[in-house]
Scaffold this active site. Sequence first.
Site, mmCIF file in Angstrom:
data_model
loop_
_atom_site.group_PDB
_atom_site.id
_atom_site.type_symbol
_atom_site.label_atom_id
_atom_site.label_comp_id
_atom_site.label_asym_id
_atom_site.label_seq_id
_atom_site.Cartn_x
_atom_site.Cartn_y
_atom_site.Cartn_z
ATOM 1 N N TYR A 262 0.832 -1.195 -0.040
ATOM 2 C CA TYR A 262 0.090 -0.052 -0.108
ATOM 3 C C TYR A 262 0.975 1.370 -0.012
ATOM 4 O O TYR A 262 0.469 2.244 -0.735
ATOM 5 C CB TYR A 262 -0.896 -0.078 1.235
ATOM 6 C CG TYR A 262 -1.737 1.193 1.421
ATOM 7 C CD1 TYR A 262 -2.770 1.484 0.642
ATOM 8 C CD2 TYR A 262 -1.402 2.057 2.272
ATOM 9 C CE1 TYR A 262 -3.746 2.374 0.659
ATOM 10 C CE2 TYR A 262 -2.330 3.288 2.333
ATOM 11 C CZ TYR A 262 -3.563 3.355 1.812
ATOM 12 O OH TYR A 262 -4.345 4.489 1.728
ATOM 13 N N SER A 263 1.651 1.400 0.777
ATOM 14 C CA SER A 263 2.830 2.475 0.964
ATOM 15 C C SER A 263 3.296 2.682 -0.502
ATOM 16 O O SER A 263 3.605 3.868 -0.816
ATOM 17 C CB SER A 263 3.777 2.145 2.242
ATOM 18 O OG SER A 263 4.516 3.246 2.020
#
Length: 240
Positions: free
Chosen positions: A150-151
């Site tokens: 996600y990051s």
Amino acid sequence: MSESLQGKVAVITGAASGIGLATAKALLEREATVVMVDRNEAALADLVGGRAIAQITDLLDVRSCNAMIPEILEKVPHIDILYCNAGTYIGGELTETTPEAIDKMLNLNVNAVMKNVHAVVPHMIERKTGDIVVTCSIAGHFPTYWEPVYSGSKWAITSFVQGMRRQMIPHGVRVSQVSPGPVASALLADWPEENLRKAKESGSLMDPEEVADAVVYMLTRKRSVTIRDMIVLPSNFDRV
């Protein structure tokens, strides 16, 4: 000084819930027309009417995604605001996810955003005005080791948005992002229940309306001002 949104036409992806829905309501309250984009046709049916217009689009379907902006321009005379908000989430260790889940998240969080912006930019350049806002995340500013996939998608979005911001300056089009911390929304549906409970009890989750307020603030600045990024965190969120 705050600028009026009355009569503006905004397009919001992921508008049937969470941050997208909260922002749609906020813009409607300020007398904008809002095209609410979502793949959940049933949910949109209960939300639209008057200045709220439904656009059924599955951003993970190539044809549907590519058709979104042309279809919207058949429903409204122009687009003043594009808010690319739709996204999904993968947390935990990299080894705990699957290649299929990674593909889905990158296609929605990164590819669909780039394609939506690509589709609307010629329209806004021709009109010499417009606002493009993207939902990024605090995870796009900090190496969040507990959610590296996600990051990674949000770091990509930060790079894309800030590059496009510079490209669009000569055309009168503002490009910016809002970077929330944890929000109580469907995006955290795969969080363990115990983690959600602790976060809520400690005040480390915020409501979608807080992010919507930030977006409204960004959109209502006079045209000579761009809020390039606004980081919005729950006050008790201490992981970054």
